[in-house]
Design a protein around this motif. Structure first.
Motif, PDB file in Angstrom:
ATOM      1  N   GLY A  78      45.267  41.387  37.384  1.00 46.94           N
ATOM      2  CA  GLY A  78      46.285  42.239  37.985  1.00 46.94           C
ATOM      3  C   GLY A  78      46.936  41.589  39.189  1.00 46.94           C
ATOM      4  N   LEU A  79      46.144  40.904  40.004  1.00 47.84           N
ATOM      5  CA  LEU A  79      46.700  40.207  41.164  1.00 47.84           C
ATOM      6  C   LEU A  79      47.675  39.111  40.754  1.00 47.84           C
ATOM      7  CD1 LEU A  79      43.522  39.779  43.404  1.00 47.84           C
ATOM      8  CD2 LEU A  79      45.389  41.383  43.746  1.00 47.84           C
ATOM      9  N   LEU A  80      47.419  38.509  39.579  1.00 49.07           N
ATOM     10  CA  LEU A  80      48.214  37.373  39.134  1.00 49.07           C
ATOM     11  C   LEU A  80      49.346  37.757  38.184  1.00 49.07           C
ATOM     12  CD1 LEU A  80      45.203  34.999  38.491  1.00 49.07           C
ATOM     13  CD2 LEU A  80      46.878  34.760  40.315  1.00 49.07           C
ATOM     14  N   GLY A  81      49.363  38.990  37.724  1.00 51.48           N
ATOM     15  CA  GLY A  81      50.374  39.396  36.766  1.00 51.48           C
ATOM     16  C   GLY A  81      50.171  38.775  35.406  1.00 51.48           C
ATOM     17  N   GLY A  82      48.920  38.498  35.047  1.00 51.12           N
ATOM     18  CA  GLY A  82      48.601  37.923  33.742  1.00 51.12           C
ATOM     19  C   GLY A  82      47.585  38.778  33.010  1.00 51.12           C
ATOM     20  N   SER A  83      47.323  38.439  31.750  1.00 54.91           N
ATOM     21  CA  SER A  83      46.335  39.182  30.972  1.00 54.91           C
ATOM     22  C   SER A  83      44.924  38.698  31.317  1.00 54.91           C
ATOM     23  CB  SER A  83      46.585  38.999  29.475  1.00 54.91           C
ATOM     24  OG  SER A  83      46.299  37.662  29.082  1.00 54.91           O
ATOM     25  N   ARG A  84      43.958  39.563  31.065  1.00 55.71           N
ATOM     26  CA  ARG A  84      42.567  39.195  31.320  1.00 55.71           C
ATOM     27  C   ARG A  84      42.162  37.985  30.484  1.00 55.71           C
ATOM     28  NH1 ARG A  84      37.429  40.037  29.469  1.00 55.71           N
ATOM     29  NH2 ARG A  84      35.825  40.564  31.017  1.00 55.71           N
ATOM     30  N   GLN A  85      42.629  37.938  29.250  1.00 54.88           N
ATOM     31  CA  GLN A  85      42.263  36.837  28.347  1.00 54.88           C
ATOM     32  C   GLN A  85      42.787  35.502  28.866  1.00 54.88           C
ATOM     33  OE1 GLN A  85      43.616  39.731  27.446  1.00 54.88           O
ATOM     34  NE2 GLN A  85      41.929  40.693  26.306  1.00 54.88           N
ATOM     35  N   ARG A  86      44.056  35.485  29.295  1.00 57.01           N
ATOM     36  CA  ARG A  86      44.641  34.232  29.795  1.00 57.01           C
ATOM     37  C   ARG A  86      43.974  33.790  31.096  1.00 57.01           C
ATOM     38  NH1 ARG A  86      50.594  34.326  30.837  1.00 57.01           N
ATOM     39  NH2 ARG A  86      50.201  32.096  31.127  1.00 57.01           N
ATOM     40  N   VAL A  87      43.682  34.736  31.980  1.00 57.51           N
ATOM     41  CA  VAL A  87      43.010  34.389  33.232  1.00 57.51           C
ATOM     42  C   VAL A  87      41.618  33.844  32.949  1.00 57.51           C
ATOM     43  CG1 VAL A  87      42.031  35.342  35.357  1.00 57.51           C
ATOM     44  CG2 VAL A  87      44.345  35.976  34.657  1.00 57.51           C
ATOM     45  N   ASN A  88      40.924  34.417  31.971  1.00 57.87           N
ATOM     46  CA  ASN A  88      39.601  33.937  31.613  1.00 57.87           C
ATOM     47  C   ASN A  88      39.651  32.497  31.111  1.00 57.87           C
ATOM     48  OD1 ASN A  88      36.732  34.292  31.068  1.00 57.87           O
ATOM     49  ND2 ASN A  88      37.284  34.321  28.908  1.00 57.87           N
ATOM     50  N   VAL A  89      40.681  32.165  30.320  1.00 57.13           N
ATOM     51  CA  VAL A  89      40.847  30.794  29.831  1.00 57.13           C
ATOM     52  C   VAL A  89      41.014  29.830  31.002  1.00 57.13           C
ATOM     53  CG1 VAL A  89      42.416  29.246  28.588  1.00 57.13           C
ATOM     54  CG2 VAL A  89      41.756  31.430  27.569  1.00 57.13           C
ATOM     55  N   GLU A  90      41.841  30.205  31.971  1.00 51.23           N
ATOM     56  CA  GLU A  90      42.089  29.329  33.112  1.00 51.23           C
ATOM     57  C   GLU A  90      40.856  29.211  34.009  1.00 51.23           C
ATOM     58  OE1 GLU A  90      44.489  27.434  33.159  1.00 51.23           O
ATOM     59  OE2 GLU A  90      45.843  28.388  31.724  1.00 51.23           O
ATOM     60  N   LEU A  91      40.108  30.285  34.166  1.00 52.88           N
ATOM     61  CA  LEU A  91      38.868  30.216  34.945  1.00 52.88           C
ATOM     62  C   LEU A  91      37.883  29.242  34.309  1.00 52.88           C
ATOM     63  CD1 LEU A  91      38.285  33.981  35.841  1.00 52.88           C
ATOM     64  CD2 LEU A  91      38.740  32.140  37.465  1.00 52.88           C
ATOM     65  N   LYS A  92      37.775  29.287  32.984  1.00 53.02           N
ATOM     66  CA  LYS A  92      36.862  28.377  32.302  1.00 53.02           C
ATOM     67  C   LYS A  92      37.320  26.931  32.442  1.00 53.02           C
ATOM     68  CE  LYS A  92      35.004  31.642  28.908  1.00 53.02           C
ATOM     69  NZ  LYS A  92      34.888  32.004  27.471  1.00 53.02           N
ATOM     70  N   TRP A  93      38.653  26.702  32.437  1.00 49.82           N
ATOM     71  CA  TRP A  93      39.159  25.339  32.626  1.00 49.82           C
ATOM     72  C   TRP A  93      38.805  24.821  34.010  1.00 49.82           C
ATOM     73  CZ3 TRP A  93      42.329  22.587  35.854  1.00 49.82           C
ATOM     74  CH2 TRP A  93      42.745  21.333  35.398  1.00 49.82           C
ATOM     75  N   LEU A  94      39.015  25.656  35.038  1.00 46.11           N
ATOM     76  CA  LEU A  94      38.667  25.260  36.406  1.00 46.11           C
ATOM     77  C   LEU A  94      37.165  25.005  36.536  1.00 46.11           C
ATOM     78  CD1 LEU A  94      40.845  27.759  38.504  1.00 46.11           C
ATOM     79  CD2 LEU A  94      41.299  25.331  38.099  1.00 46.11           C
ATOM     80  N   GLU A  95      36.384  25.790  35.807  1.00 48.67           N
ATOM     81  CA  GLU A  95      34.930  25.616  35.850  1.00 48.67           C
ATOM     82  C   GLU A  95      34.529  24.285  35.202  1.00 48.67           C
ATOM     83  OE1 GLU A  95      31.224  28.720  35.669  1.00 48.67           O
ATOM     84  OE2 GLU A  95      32.815  28.935  34.185  1.00 48.67           O
ATOM     85  N   ARG A  96      35.173  23.939  34.099  1.00 53.97           N
ATOM     86  CA  ARG A  96      34.864  22.660  33.442  1.00 53.97           C
ATOM     87  C   ARG A  96      35.244  21.479  34.331  1.00 53.97           C
ATOM     88  NH1 ARG A  96      37.066  25.280  28.857  1.00 53.97           N
ATOM     89  NH2 ARG A  96      39.026  24.100  29.085  1.00 53.97           N
ATOM     90  N   GLN A  97      36.254  21.632  35.152  1.00 56.41           N
ATOM     91  CA  GLN A  97      36.664  20.568  36.071  1.00 56.41           C
ATOM     92  C   GLN A  97      35.773  20.485  37.303  1.00 56.41           C
ATOM     93  OE1 GLN A  97      39.111  18.586  34.844  1.00 56.41           O
ATOM     94  NE2 GLN A  97      38.951  20.040  33.140  1.00 56.41           N
ATOM     95  N   GLY A  98      34.823  21.398  37.418  1.00 58.77           N
ATOM     96  CA  GLY A  98      33.915  21.390  38.555  1.00 58.77           C
ATOM     97  C   GLY A  98      34.495  21.966  39.830  1.00 58.77           C
ATOM     98  N   MET A  99      35.628  22.647  39.726  1.00 63.23           N
ATOM     99  CA  MET A  99      36.270  23.191  40.921  1.00 63.23           C
ATOM    100  C   MET A  99      35.664  24.524  41.352  1.00 63.23           C
ATOM    101  SD  MET A  99      40.294  22.339  40.282  1.00 63.23           S
ATOM    102  CE  MET A  99      40.848  20.664  39.894  1.00 63.23           C
TER     103      MET A  99
END
Length: 258
Positions: A206-227
């Motif tokens: 909601g803060l980002l104006g995106g869907s939960r599914q898309r935000v979850n994908v991006e969170l997992k990408w950031l997690e794989r990068q070790g960020m």
């Protein structure tokens, strides 16, 4: 001979006071620090302190606001119920940020809800006291205009980000923003730091104006990068400079495309 018993007068309710840490959190706000000492003193003198549990309602959408307020500890979550019945998270507010002055002075029904997020202490200035402060302190009106200008500038920046930046960069920027506002102030800049605010993924979406599914994908990408690490009790940021690089790259690409 028995002594005559005198009735004990009813005890007056003790006024709730701010702790030293809560008073410091309010005073640390850059806008509040620009006010004259006498105005700061009167605001704190006229304000009422209340303590709330997680989820307690502070403001109800559709009803007028009667208090100008800030949280002295904890956090406030703002959200809106749309006509379709969907709840949209608008913002989280940290200690020291004053809100509600426009709604109090305008007098119309509020367009959002506000709830305590975690144990929260609130400092509230009633409408009558707010109007009295405007009469007693000539500099207060201009200060409130400055406060509104800052809010509008933040809104315009958010709208620009929504229009120009990809979701990944907006997510990185939001995580850095939340870390700065709610994360620990007593850790090394390069250290792994908890976000300081427990968010459900749909609230972050909601803060980002995106869907939960898309935000979850991006969170997992950031997690794989070790960020970052996504944990049951919240997000831990491991590489704040790396998140900033994502934001800067998106800004550079936007300028190059102009």
């Amino acid at each position: 001979m028995n002594a005559t018993l005198r009735p004990i007068p009813d005890a007056q309710p003790q006024r709730t006071l701010l702790t030293a840490k809560e008073r410091e959190a309010i005073g640390r706000n850059p806008w509040f620090a620009t006010l004259t000492p006498s105005l700061r003193h009167d605001i704190l003198r006229l304000g009422h302190v209340t303590r709330h549990e997680h989820g307690d309602a502070i403001v109800e959408q559709g009803l007028p606001i009667r208090n100008w307020f800030t949280c002295a500890s904890g956090a406030l979550r703002f959200r809106r119920n749309t006509s379709a019945g969907k709840q949209v998270t608008l913002a989280y507010v940290e200690p020291g940020i004053w809100v509600g002055e426009a709604e109090v002075l305008y007098g119309r029904p509020c367009t959002y809800d506000a709830h305590a997020h975690g144990p929260t202490t609130l400092m509230s200035v009633p409408e009558a006291a707010l109007r009295a402060l405007l009469l007693q302190h000539p500099s207060f009106g201009e200060a409130l205009l400055t406060l509104q200008a800052r809010s509008m500038r933040s809104l315009y920046c958010l709208m620009e980000d929504m229009a120009t930046m990809p979701l990944r960069a907006r997510l990185a920027k939001q995580l850095l923003h939340l870390l700065e506002r709610f994360g620990s102030r007593h850790m090394e800049p390069q250290a792994s730091r908890p976000l300081g605010l427990s968010l459900a993924q749909d609230e972050l979406a909601g803060l980002l104006g995106g869907s939960r599914q898309r935000v979850n994908v991006e969170l997992k990408w950031l997690e794989r990068q070790g960020m970052i690490s996504v944990r049951p009790r919240g997000i831990v940021v491991h590489d704040a400079p790396g998140l900033q690089v994502l934001v800067d790259q998106a800004a550079d690409e936007c300028q190059a495309g102009d």
